[in-house]
Design an enzyme around this catalytic site. Structure first.
Site, mmCIF file in Angstrom:
data_model
loop_
_atom_site.group_PDB
_atom_site.id
_atom_site.type_symbol
_atom_site.label_atom_id
_atom_site.label_comp_id
_atom_site.label_asym_id
_atom_site.label_seq_id
_atom_site.Cartn_x
_atom_site.Cartn_y
_atom_site.Cartn_z
ATOM 1 N N HIS A 24 -6.890 -0.222 5.673
ATOM 2 C CA HIS A 24 -7.230 -1.072 7.215
ATOM 3 C C HIS A 24 -8.467 -1.249 7.655
ATOM 4 C CE1 HIS A 24 -2.984 -1.213 6.323
ATOM 5 N NE2 HIS A 24 -2.664 -0.185 7.305
ATOM 6 N N LYS A 83 -3.006 -10.269 10.348
ATOM 7 C CA LYS A 83 -2.936 -10.329 11.660
ATOM 8 C C LYS A 83 -3.831 -11.547 12.281
ATOM 9 C CE LYS A 83 -2.216 -5.254 12.256
ATOM 10 N NZ LYS A 83 -0.891 -5.079 12.764
ATOM 11 N N LYS A 135 0.861 -1.162 -0.014
ATOM 12 C CA LYS A 135 -0.088 -0.052 -0.089
ATOM 13 C C LYS A 135 1.023 1.138 -0.009
ATOM 14 C CE LYS A 135 -1.449 2.133 3.544
ATOM 15 N NZ LYS A 135 -0.602 2.762 4.577
HETATM 16 C C1 BG6 Z 1 0.342 1.698 7.989
HETATM 17 C C2 BG6 Z 1 0.325 3.075 8.307
HETATM 18 O O1 BG6 Z 1 -0.258 1.170 6.880
HETATM 19 O O2 BG6 Z 1 -0.145 1.171 9.215
HETATM 20 C C3 BG6 Z 1 0.740 3.770 9.465
HETATM 21 O O3 BG6 Z 1 0.861 3.879 6.918
HETATM 22 C C4 BG6 Z 1 0.326 3.049 10.637
HETATM 23 O O4 BG6 Z 1 0.590 5.158 9.344
HETATM 24 C C5 BG6 Z 1 0.393 1.477 10.379
HETATM 25 O O5 BG6 Z 1 1.063 3.661 11.653
HETATM 26 C C6 BG6 Z 1 -0.272 0.798 11.473
HETATM 27 O O6 BG6 Z 1 0.035 -0.412 11.266
HETATM 28 P P1 BG6 Z 1 0.075 -1.307 12.910
HETATM 29 O O7 BG6 Z 1 0.319 -2.800 12.198
HETATM 30 O O8 BG6 Z 1 1.254 -0.868 13.659
HETATM 31 O O9 BG6 Z 1 -1.080 -1.249 13.490
#
Ligand code: BG6
Length: 482
Positions: A239, A181, A147
């Protein structure tokens, strides 16, 4: 079949932080084929040995210091490096020659991973195609694309067009690491491998759903990128909407890529488009205090670092059930949770001052992964006083050993050709078509006010009030399980 993992953008942060540690772990756990190798490619001119040394230096800190000397030596002997400038077509000839030299005449599965700057994705794919690197005569060829996949609908469509000229959809793996996850996958299991939840998973029993991805970190060094993206593009288009589809989708006929993705796309297509006054009433935006002082951020930036959306799914199952999606940086803690809030009982028998809370199911995606079911219980020796209590499953207590990082599962799936946990072209495009109008409205007179919030809390207090005005409360508990 032997596996070659070609990483384009091999000297970048993603490679050292996520890809190499995940590949090392998979190799250490003997989950990859015996003829596995990595070929890193980036602009820096280096030898195999120099890249191995660099990785040996950086990897321990991304593996919590757990580097098994023997396993690492074996892994490192399979790691190679090829200088490559994505703008230079001849470098792709050299890349093809290097692959041929390493692989010999064997048929191999070759996975290309685009870990470069997103603006190079199109050129990289076109040039891989131009030198025959997408050709499957000598084994399967797949491409994993990180992404962001485009920055809006039209750029995502344009990128899909470019990629489809070289790779058919079945060879393309658009990654969203949230789908890797464990707890997100477990939501599919919770819903579709049990019979007790599905009958109540609908408008007859559910009052609303909250999906929160809260981060305690701020934008940090990423001001340049983030100020152009903002929380909608950075977190919601991918997400948050992915978590929403997994929560809301119908059971697929089989657990296989297209069946799963068909159901997810149906959810996205059923999201009621926002229009007119909806943007001010059903979207909420905030920016943390101090954001404008970060390097790379405009001094008068209106970029949102926090957002909450109220979305509706126009289908039989979810009619009238709001889905509240919320995410922000610089909040009080790191938590990703999905809360299914059930309705209150229709007739209250017990004295509760009219405040009897409905039951709720909380899926704690991270950290402290697990599930909690909250329900009313009689407080002993207190008449008929009631209190919400919970049944909890804590993954770490229930299953021994650390939970694997999301990238391990996704890299393994890409290697075996299973695209169930990757986004399809139509999925990405529909997701942009939901986010684009909100993004545009936030630059128009229809925008809700940009609320400034203090770091270290749950976002702007007015967001709490916004939900309260709808007769509901955010589930601001962090973390749910300890
Ligand atoms: C990424 C974003 O896709 O996901 C970030 O660009 C964010 O800004 C991150 O911090 C969060 O991922 P995780 O797995 O740490 O929750």
């Amino acid at each position: 079949m032997p596996l070659t993992f070609v990483i384009l953008g091999a000297t970048g942060d993603l490679t050292s932080r996520k890809l190499i540690p995940a590949l090392y772990e998979l190799h250490r756990k003997k989950k990859l084929s015996t003829g596995f190798r990595v070929l890193g490619a980036a602009r820096t001119v280096m030898t195999d040995e120099q890249w191995r040394e660099k990785l040996q230096e950086t990897s321990p800190k991304f593996l919590d210091g757990k580097l098994d000397e023997q396993a690492w030596q074996d892994f490192a002997s399979r790691v190679h490096y090829q200088p490559l400038n994505i703008r230079d077509p001849e470098d792709f000839q050299r890349l093809a020659a290097r692959c041929a030299e390493l692989e010999g005449t064997e048929k191999v599965v070759r996975v290309y991973y685009l870990a470069t700057a997103p603006e190079l994705y199109g050129d990289a794919v076109t040039r891989l195609g131009a030198v025959g690197l997408a050709d499957e005569t000598d084994g399967a060829r797949r491409i994993v694309i990180e992404k962001p996949f485009g920055v809006d609908l039209s750029s995502a469509r344009a990128l899909n067009d470019v990629v489809h000229k070289v790779f058919p959809e079945r060879q393309i793996f658009r990654i969203d690491h949230y789908l890797g996850k464990e707890t997100v996958q477990n939501l599919l299991v919770l819903r579709f491998a049990n019979t007790i939840f599905e009958p109540v998973w609908n408008r007859n029993y559910v009052d609303h759903v909250q999906i929160t991805v809260a981060e305690d970190v701020d934008v940090g060094q990423r001001g340049d990128y983030y100020d152009g993206a903002g929380v909608l593009r950075d977190m919601f288009q991918n997400h948050l909407l992915q978590l929403m589809t997994i929560t809301a989708m119908e059971a697929p006929v089989r657990f296989e890529a297209d069946a799963v993705r068909d159901e997810k796309v149906k959810v996205l297509r059923s999201i009621k488009p926002l229009a007119g006054a909806d943007f001010a009433q059903h979207t909420f935006r905030g920016q943390y205090q101090g954001y404008r002082d970060i390097s790379g951020v405009l001094p008068d930036s209106e970029t949102a670092t926090f957002a909450a959306l109220r979305l509706h799914i126009d289908n039989w199952r979810w009619q009238g059930v709001p889905f509240y999606l919320r995410s922000g940086k610089a909040l009080s803690c790191r938590t990703t949770q999905i809360v299914v809030q059930f309705r209150r009982p229709p007739h209250i028998l017990f004295d509760s001052n009219g405040a009897l809370e409905g039951d709720r199911l909380v899926v704690q995606v991270q950290p402290a992964e697990g599930i909690q079911l909250h329900f009313q219980t009689k407080v002993p020796d207190a008449g008929m006083r009631l209190r919400l209590t919970d049944l909890a499953v804590d993954f770490r207590r229930e299953f021994s050993g650390p939970l694997p990082d999301a990238y391990q599962r996704l890299l393994l799936d890409a290697a075996s050709g299973d695209a169930s946990l990757f986004a399809r072209s139509d999925e990405v495009e529909v997701a942009w078509s939901i986010i684009d109008p909100i993004h545009a409205s936030w630059k128009s007179p229809a925008a809700p006010r940009l609320e400034v919030y203090e770091a270290g809390f749950w976002g702007p207090p007015s967001c709490t009030q916004w939900l309260r005005d709808q007769g509901r409360e955010w589930f601001d508990v962090c973390p749910v399980l300890n």
